[in-house]
Every structure is written in C-alpha cells, then in structure tokens.
Design an enzyme around this catalytic site. Structure first.
Site, PDB file in Angstrom:
ATOM      1  N   THR B 153       0.825  -1.214   0.000  1.00  0.00           N
ATOM      2  CA  THR B 153       0.000   0.000   0.000  1.00  0.00           C
ATOM      3  C   THR B 153       0.859   1.264   0.000  1.00  0.00           C
ATOM      4  O   THR B 153       1.889   1.319   0.646  1.00  0.00           O
ATOM      5  CB  THR B 153      -0.885  -0.019   1.260  1.00  0.00           C
ATOM      6  N   GLY B 192       3.183  -2.782   8.873  1.00  0.00           N
ATOM      7  CA  GLY B 192       3.525  -2.975  10.278  1.00  0.00           C
ATOM      8  C   GLY B 192       5.000  -3.285  10.433  1.00  0.00           C
ATOM      9  O   GLY B 192       5.570  -4.025   9.632  1.00  0.00           O
ATOM     10  N   GLU B 435      -7.007  -5.631   4.195  1.00  0.00           N
ATOM     11  CA  GLU B 435      -7.175  -6.829   3.352  1.00  0.00           C
ATOM     12  C   GLU B 435      -8.413  -6.737   2.469  1.00  0.00           C
ATOM     13  O   GLU B 435      -9.146  -7.701   2.312  1.00  0.00           O
ATOM     14  CB  GLU B 435      -7.237  -8.086   4.223  1.00  0.00           C
TER      15      GLU B 435
END
Lengths: 670, 670
Positions: B153, B192, B435
């Site tokens: 992303t 993350g 997701e």
C-alpha cells in the site's frame, strides 16, 4: 473559512461547479448574515489566542500529560472568557458563545476538567440554592475562589437515581449532615473534574433525618484544602482511569467516611431540613426536569456539529482521493464519483440539516413549555419530556452511525488519529450513554406513547406531536400509498401508530395470559423501543420537511432546489431503510419501492456536483476540523506526512528499543 | 478457566442453573476434548511466562513508550516461540498455536511490530522466491539475522494495486534495480514494523526493464544497517503516526531516492528479469490469489474470537449489574433480566457460533480448492474468491456491530478502557478496511453473482454455493411461505436471487437508455452491495444451520437443545432484521411476521438461564479477556476500582498542574 492559495485542483474544480451560493447557505444555517459575521469574529478572536496549538499533538502524550495539558488549556480558555465577559459585559453569554458549538471543542479536543464547574456546579447552585445560599456561593464560584463539580452517578448506580447509596444523615446535635459511602458501589464515579481538579462538589445523596429517608437531595461538600489542594480527611478521591475518549475530563471517584458538613450546605431552595431535623418537602418534584431536558436539547445540537465535521472531512477527502480504473484508458476517478461513496456521504449532509432543524423546533417548544411552566401550566411537560428522550436516543445513535460511516469511507486513512474521525466518534458514542442511556430513554418515550394511544382510543384529544396517532389510528393499510415526500411522511405516521398499537395489543395479550403488567411490558420491550424510534422518525422527518419548506421561501432558486433535493434524499433514504415497516403497515407496492430506489439513485447523482459546496457551507475552520483529510485546501497527502513527522518516534532515526530488546533478541542474547 | 474462590453470588447462581454441561460445549467448540486440553496447556505455558503482565497498564503510556513496550513483548514472545519450537520440534506450527486465536492477541494487546515478519515476509519469500533465493533468505529470516516486513500500500494507493507508483527500473549495465518513489503519493504507507523495527522489506513496485512497464513485482530491499540500524542512504523511513488502535504495530512509511539493489533481489519464482534485462513472464497470474484468500479466512476466525470475547464480558457484567425497580418492593433486577438486554447479548453468542461454523466450512473449501489448484484445476477458484470476499466484508461488519453493541450494553463502564471493549472494537473495525475494503469486496462478489445469474439464465449449471440461483431463479413469490427455520433460509435464497435479478435488470435497463456498462454498473452499485450481502446471509445461515445439525448428532440432549435454540434465534433474528426483503421477495404475511417476533421473544426467554453458561463455554481465560467487567469471578466493582488505582495520576494526591496552572488561574495570576 481558512482559504489557502494552494488548493488541490480537484477540490477547486468541485467548488467551481457548485450550483448555489455557498455563503447564502452558511448564512441560512447560522440564522442570518449577521450571525455568521458574529460567529466568525468570535472564532477569530478565540483562535488567535493560539490556545489550541499543541507543541506535540496530544495523541502522543501519556495519560498524565494529557490531563496536565487539558488543565492548562482549560485555564487559558476560561481566562479568555473572563476577559471577554469584562470587555463585552455579556455575563454567561460569553460562555455559551465560546463553549457551545464547535469552537470550545476545537480547543479542548479531549474534554475539559473545568466544564462541569460552569455547566453543572454553578447552574445547580442557581437552580437549587436559596437566595442566601446563592449570595454565599455564586460569587465564590464565579470568581473561581472555588472550583466545583457535580456528583450523582455511583459505581453501582447510574440511570436509576432512586437506587443511589450515598447517605447524608442529619445530626441535630451538631447541626451537621454526615456524608457516608456505605459500600464500594456507593462511591461516586464519573463526574468530570472530580479526580484532581475540583475542590468542591455538589453531591446527590439519600437524605436521612429523624430516622427517615427522604430520597435524593443535593449537598455542597468541600473535597480539598483550598490552599494545598490536599483531599480533606474522610474524602477518598481519585480518577477512574483511561477511557475510549475525552481523557482530558478528569473523571473521578469519590467516597466518604463519615464526613461532616454544616446544615447550610444542603441546597434548600426546594426541600429543607430545619435545625431540629424536621423535613419540609418541596412543593413540586417536577421542577428539576427542566435542566435535564435542556441538556438533551443541547446534545441534539452537538450531534449536528459532529456530523457536519465528519461529513466535511470525508467529503473533501473523497473529492481528492482517486482510486481504481473502471474504464480502461481513463484516469482513476475521484472516489466521490462512485455511487456507493455518495451513498455514504450524502445522507450525512442531509442528517446534519435534519437534526439542526429538529433541534431548533424542540428548542422553541422547550422555551414555550418553560414559559408555561413559569405560569404554572405543566400540561405539555410530559409531551416535551417524551420527545426529548427519544430525540436524544435517536440522534446520538444516528450520529454515531454517520460519523463511523464517514470514517470508514476514508479507508485506512480514516483510522489515523490525524483524520480526527476516531476522536470525533469517541465523543459521539459517549453521548449514546450519558444523560440517559439510549434504550432506557426509548422506553420512557414508549411509556408516554402507550398512554397516548390509550387516551386516543378513549376518544381524548392528543397533544400536537402525537396527534397523528388519532389521525391515522387503528385502521391499517387504509390510505392508498402516495409515493411523494408528504406521502412517505404520512406512511411513517401509519408505521409508528401501527407499531404502538401492536405493542399495546401484545402487552394486553400477555396480561390476559397471566403476566403482570411489568412482565408483559418487559416481554414487549424490544418492540416498544422500535415503536419509540418510529415515533421519533415521524418527528424528525416532519420537522425537517416543514422547516425547510418554510426556510427556502426566502432563499434563491438555486439554493432552494438543492435544499429540497436534500430533504427528498433524506426522506427517501429512510423510506428505503424502513421498507419492511412500510410494507407491513401501509399499502406501498414493490413497484413503488423500485421507484423509490431509482429516485434515490437519481438524487445522489443530482447532489453529487454540489457535495463539496454543501460541506463548505458548514463553514468549519481548519482549526475546528483539525483533520489532515478535511482541510479546506485538500492537501491531504502533504498534511498526512506533516502530521506523521510530528510523532516523537520520528525524532530519532533509531529507537532505544533496538539496542535494548531487538538486537539482543536477533543475536539470541535476550 | 481461572476459577476464583470468591465468585459473585449472582454469577454463581447463573452457573448453577445452566441446563447443559459447559465442558461438553467447550470441547465441541474446540473440536474435541484433546483439543481443549492442548489449548489449555498451551495457554498455561505461555501465560506462565508473564509477558502479558504490565507494570503500568499500556493505556497510560505515551505513544513512544507503547512502541517500546510492544517491541519488548514481541521479542519475549517470539523468543518463547523459538524455545517451544526447539522443545517440541514443531516448526511453524508453534507460531500458529501461539499467535493464532486469542492467545497472541492477549499478550500483544496493541499489536506487534514483528508480526509481519512471520505473517508476510517469510511466507512471501517462501511463495515467490526461487529455490536459490529461498536458500539464501529463509534461513536468515528464520534465525532473525534480519527482520522484515511487506510493503505494498502507498500513501495515495490502496485497493487498486495496478495504481501503485513505486518503480523498480532495471539497469543492465550494473545488473541492478533502481527503486524510486516518483511522488509523495508513491511513499509506502501502513506496513507494520516498517517504521523503526524492520531492517529488510519486501517492496511491491512497478517493474520497468528495456523501457517497458511489466506491472507489480516483489523485491527485497535492505532498509537499515544490520549493525547500527541506521536507515541506508536514499531510504526515507519513519512512522505514520497515532491510530484508533493497534499502536504497537509500528506502521511505517517508506520512500526511495534512486536506491539500487542487486538483480537477485527481485523474487523470481514466477516472473523473471534476465541479466540483459529480458522479461520472462509468469505462467499464471492467479497463483497469488491463494495467500489473499487464506488471510480472509483467518480474518473470519478472528472475528469469532473478538465476538466471543466481547459477548463474554457483556454477558457476565449483565448478570452482576442490577438496575431499576420495575416492581415496587422487589430488589433491582439483574440487567440481563431485561428483554432489551437479552436482545443485545444473545445474538452475539449465536453470531460467534455461526461465524465459527462458516469459517470451518470455507476453510475446508479452501483446502479442497488448493488441492485442486495443485492438480491444475482452477474451476472453483472464482467461486471461492467470491465467497471469501463477501464473507470477509459481512463478518467484519457484523463483528464490529456486535462488539459495539456489547460495549454500549455495559453502559458507562463499557466506555472505560478497563472493560477492554473499546480496544476490542479498535481491532475489529480495522478489519473492515484492511485486506480489502468492505464495499470494494462486496462489489467483487457482486460481479461474480451477476455472471452466475447470466450463466444460469443461459441454462448453465452453477457451482454449489450459488446453485440456489437456478433453483429459486426468476419466479418471485412463487413458493408458499414456510414459517420454519428451513423455510426462512429458503426465503433468504429467494431474496438473494431476487436482488441479483433486479440488479441485472437495472444494469440492462440503464445500458439500453444509453449508459456504458461501467456507468450502468456504478449507478446500480448500492443495490449490488446489498445483493452481495444477501448472498452472504444465505451462506452463513445455511452453513450455521447445517453444520449445527451435523454437530449435535453426537451431543447430549441438553446441549443439543440449547445449540438448536441458538440457531433458531439467529435465523429468526435475521428474518426480523430483513423483514422488508422477505416481504418484497417472498409470500411471508403480517401474521407470519408477528409469529416470528413472538418466537424470537420466546427464544430469548428460553436462552436467558443459559446465557452465562454459553459464554463460559468459550473458555476465555481472564488474562485473555483482560476486562474488569468480564472476569470469571464477576468481581466487577472491585476490579474497576483496582484498575482505577493503577492510573499514574492516582499515585499523587495533588497533580503538579494545580500549582502550575489551576491555582494561579484561580488567583487571577495566570
């Protein structure tokens, strides 16, 4: 409006294609051009002080630092208000102008530990103290010689006030009350400012005198030494811990170990305890309803503000954000071009208008009823109470849904605190619980509706807001369906009446089968909450429709068109949301529903070009929106990066945890 | 189960009146007694380490301290997992056992910066690297010589992967790829562990070679020096800032300024770039679907866990909390005795069961389809993909609603972080976006459904999960309404088919009126999402009903009765929620609806005595619930006070802000 020279071109284009005059709508929402002018001047004065500017954004602070920042901000803001009061000689009006609406919230993002001093402590003294008591306390409170709060809710007791456990027992020997918390669940729990800020408190406690309990009464209790701020003997005070939001409010707990206060510290405007312990009852117990209803009306107005904020952020972001490529060889469209996105945004804009007009309507009713009350006429009090209950419940629930829908409509970026949408949700969802939990409130309205239904069946005339019950009455499916806005609203009346009627029938049926009234009520209570909500929909749809019709009479044709489109959108949206109810209780047909669906899709398309203009008209300054996604200039990505760089973690290229944990772990040496 | 000797008597009484054997249900939910045994042993081993114990609860820490705590906990937890791997020789299985389900989340409350190393970095290398690349990287990653994450992303690009801007341009002269972020919106955003934890990263970038773009491909890029952890030249890396939740995950941004990596750092199991820059295409582009679908199935299982947690907390609290006095002279009832409260809780319990059985069903399908894939058969891939999309969307949305309803059902105390409900909501609502954003996913399913509908109209046979479309097909209102569970489920099939048919009709009508297919699709997209949701309801209702029928064959009569009651409750609940759809598309009557309503109320009453037993059976240890309101012993008020006293603000009777701001303010000296 904070206009930047460097506006995102997509957003610029949106503004150019807006079909109406944005300022005209702003003026209309404010209640006239001079009101807009005044509001803007006020905002400029207050924001120029820079109290809202945070060195490190508060979301990066520890819980304790957040409180300390909140105290600092609150002191500076109230200092400013005092200055304005003196300069403008306006008294309490300055408080309302600065603290009401979006301005105060923009500065006190996380809530304030001083709010209850102004919103509950002073007003309760004004409303419930005798003239002598007021003479003693009001000045001290106004001058801030003392800082107070208001403690009612206990650890084990909220909505049900009669269940409160804290006792105030009169001792005629010393002419004192003894305040005591007999159990852990009797501890006061929640009051804002109670933990470490206030040194005085109004405590609601069960009054005992001459061995008899006389129910809940208000007492002023000193909590802390005025000089040292240390808790006084017998006072157990502290904070209740971290919450979903509003961590600047300093919510506290408070327990008493046989704490003695002078007899004069009971607020005695209504009931009294004489020196010998004789209890003199208040002439009326309904007098305290007023503040409660006032607060609920204020909540409805707050909900408009929160929705306006959220939908401004999400709409501007949706004009800037581009995604996917439905047609090959064309660029990624602005996401606001997707009908599903319009579906999420447009109803939010309409809801803000609908709630504002409903709030104004009930505000007028409140003022009328208060005037009647002063003249001794209590007739419309139950009606107002019933309406304020369901309206508080429905508007807070709808607002929470609107804000959350806006947040989700911003995708991942809506999850960032920099969007300001999570914090906004934290405030809105709190309102679903405080000042009357929503399910409990819906059932209070239901109780009134059942009574009204029975009166109507008995041939009695009903008060205005429930008069439709007699009009549409028992006959189901009777009127032919009319697929217009007025027709839909009439349909909602039929639905509400039908649901109330069904509840009454079910309660009676259950009583006949042997249940007590209370058990029959309980077994029907899920349906009762739904009937109550249906009644509230009638009120909101009606007042939004009628008030808009009235308002647009003086509007330009361009603005009139778009405002009426919004009303249509709102009414059709709710018709589609409640199509099951309409099918059950009216003669709407499948063809009508399909027409409504197309009408709705058509309205979204028509409103699409005006979406940004409509949110611009809420005229929320960037400092008030406080959102990287929603600023007037649409520099979404630049602002997200600017905000990210403010994180203290980004001040160092390598965090100490690397040396302390990660490296030893990687080397098998942890 | 952590049993205390000192259990709240109300809760004790609830357990005594439970009609079934709680352990039997726990075993059934776990998949057998030995699975329960194993899970409990695992929980005991891990929790005995005490990694989850926080000196100061993390909600009181600053953002930076939260990260540092998360690194510490993650390192200790993964160290433990390594130890278990060695002791038990289980490989990846230990990860799943500890990190899957509720156990890992109980320790890493705020998320973990190391999770993506295991969940994305290593699996992507395993799935997309050549054998030689795997030989080089996998060992280093397993040994934690390097810590990695996965960056796809970008700041300006999420769902639409083709729109990613980061480029990887091959330079045949040096045999290197040059990674570059041409714009601000090209910055990687969200991964993350990316901000300050990982030193390597898999980067998805547009591959350019010989002047041609070949779309998105994976590259391994070193971000930080392995010794000093300093970012390498040309690497702009940092954290994206505070979020609604999961502030321990260390989500980061990443920009490249012409960063060079060796050719061998492109993962080349599928596509390749040869030394001279020649591009060799992957034989199939569908191979990466697998992981995506796997992750979605895992999400559905996660949703069960979150719901089970929230409903356990809210149900136990509702058995302890007492409120109001509907009948004079009787004590305040437990709030679980109110039908409105049962309405909020019971459907949550049923939803946890329904999602678990749906997850198992699709898990089996996933394994079958994967086996077929390995054998070269791709026939069921689109069906599985369509099902996994809508199931992810519907279960995450439902779970968010369930959790929030549970939180609100706990009144003010649900707003406290000590309830653990706000944090649970933060996790669940994130799943609505990551997701695959839910609206986008519903529209992907809709695309499949429209195609299936057209195939069915063309007389073709349909895959199992959409076979009902042919069965109920075009004829509306045809079958007489059958007011049973099976009848309702058939009704939902008619609804889904009716909605899909209506969408197809509307798209065709709009095309005929001159719109392109894409515009006609967009104008119908609100209806399409609803059709997609209706299809998903059919699947969930069917699999819950059928799997329960199968499961209870071996259950005791007592347990069978209550499990079937829960299925009934769930199906009737959804029938009442979707009564508008049923009225539109089936021949259900007003009398049927009223019967359903009474059936529902009756089921709530029947399930009421087993509510606590049902949530006890989820067998969530207190350390996992992590809630003052939900602990096994029901010491709600004691725990709330204990938690409050942990607030650092309560460590001092007077906070420094009194001397710094409040006192000067009160004295007019600020």
């Amino acid at each position: 409006m904070s206009k930047s020279t460097n506006v995102n071109p997509d957003l610029q284009r949106e503004r150019e294609k807006c079909s109406f005059n944005i300022t005209e709508l702003t003026n209309l929402l404010d209640g006239g051009p001079q009101m807009t002018e005044e509001r803007r001047r006020r905002e400029a004065t207050v924001l120029n002080e820079g109290i809202h500017i945070e060195e490190v954004p508060s979301e990066y602070l520890s819980h304790k630092e957040k409180y300390e920042l909140a105290v600092k901000k609150a002191c500076l803001l109230f200092k400013l208000i005092r200055r304005l009061q003196e300069e403008e000689n306006t008294g309490m009006e300055s408080f309302r102008a600065v603290l009401g609406g979006t301005l105060g919230a923009a500065i006190l993002q996380d809530g304030s530990p001083l709010t209850l001093h102004y919103v509950m402590f002073i007003p309760t003294i004004m409303g419930q103290a005798t003239v002598e008591q007021q003479a003693y306390w009001i000045g001290r409170a106004f001058n801030l010689d003392i800082v107070g709060t208001y403690a009612q809710t206990e650890l084990g007791h909220g909505t049900f006030i009669r269940g409160l456990e804290t006792t105030a027992t009169y001792d005629p020997k010393t002419k004192e009350f003894v305040l005591h918390s007999p159990t852990l669940t009797a501890y006061k729990w929640w009051p804002g400012g109670l933990a470490h800020t206030a040194n005085y408190c109004i405590v609601m406690a069960q009054l005992y005198t001459n061995g008899q309990c006389h129910g809940i009464h208000p007492f002023i209790v000193q909590l802390r030494d005025e000089e040292t701020h240390m808790p006084l003997p017998g006072i157990k005070v502290g904070e209740i811990g971290a919450k979903l939001g509003m961590n600047g409010t300093n919510n506290g707990f408070l327990g008493f170990e046989h704490v003695r206060i002078p007899r004069e510290h009971m607020l005695m405007k209504n009931s009294q305890v004489l020196e010998d312990g004789t209890y003199v009852k208040s002439p009326s117990s309904k007098l305290t309803y007023g503040t409660m209803m006032f607060v609920r009306v204020v909540i409805v107005k707050d909900m408009c503000n929160y929705i306006a904020k959220a939908v401004t952020i999400a709409t501007r972001y949706s004009a800037v954000r581009r995604q996917s490529q439905p047609k090959p060889d064309e660029p990624e469209p602005q996401i606001i071009d997707y009908l599903t996105q319009q579906h999420k945004l447009m109803v939010g804009i309409a809801t803000a208008h609908a709630f504002q007009l409903s709030a104004e309507w009930i505000w007028n009713m409140y003022n009328n009823v208060t005037a009647e009350l002063d003249a001794g006429d209590m007739e419309r009090l139950p009606e107002l109470h019933a309406l304020s209950c369901c309206l508080k419940a429905v508007t807070t629930a709808d607002a929470a849904e609107c804000v959350e829908r806006c947040r989700l409509a911003c995708g991942g970026h809506g999850y960032m605190l920099a969007s300001n949408l999570p914090i906004t949700y934290g405030h809105v969802t709190a309102a679903c619980t405080y000042e009357g939990e929503n399910t409990v409130l819906l059932l209070q309205t239901a109780r009134y509706l059942v009574k009204a239904w029975q009166q109507s069946s008995g041939g009695n005339e009903l008060p205005p807001t429930v008069a439709y019950l007699s009009r549409v009455g028992a006959g189901r499916r009777s009127p032919p369906w009319d697929n217009t806005i007025e027709g839909i609203i009439r349909g909602f009346e039929v639905v509400a009446a039908g649901k109330i009627g069904l509840c009454v029938m079910n309660i009676e049926r259950r009583q006949k089968s042997g249940l007590s009234y209370e058990d029959a009520w309980n077994m029907t209570s899920v349906q009762l909450t739904q009937a109550s909500e249906a009644h509230c929909r009638v009120f909101i749809l009606t007042s939004y429709f009628e008030e808009t019709e009235r308002l647009v009479k003086n509007a330009s044709p361009e603005l009139r068109e778009v405002l009426l489109q919004l009303v249509d959108l709102y009414v059709v949206y709710w018709a589609l949301q409640r199509v099951g109810d309409l099918l059950r209780f009216t003669s709407i047909s499948e063809r009508d529903i399909e027409k409504l669906q197309h009408w709705y899709e058509d309205l979204l398309t028509k409103l699409r070009p005006n979406a940004v203009g409509l949110v611009d008209a809420f005229d929320l300054r960037d400092e008030i929106l406080h959102s990287a996604l929603g600023a007037y200039d649409g520099r979404v990505y630049e602002r997200l990066m600017e905000e990210a760089l403010k994180s203290p973690l980004n001040a160092e290229p390598v965090n100490q945890s690397f040396h302390k944990y990660l490296k030893p772990f990687m080397q098998g040496k942890l």
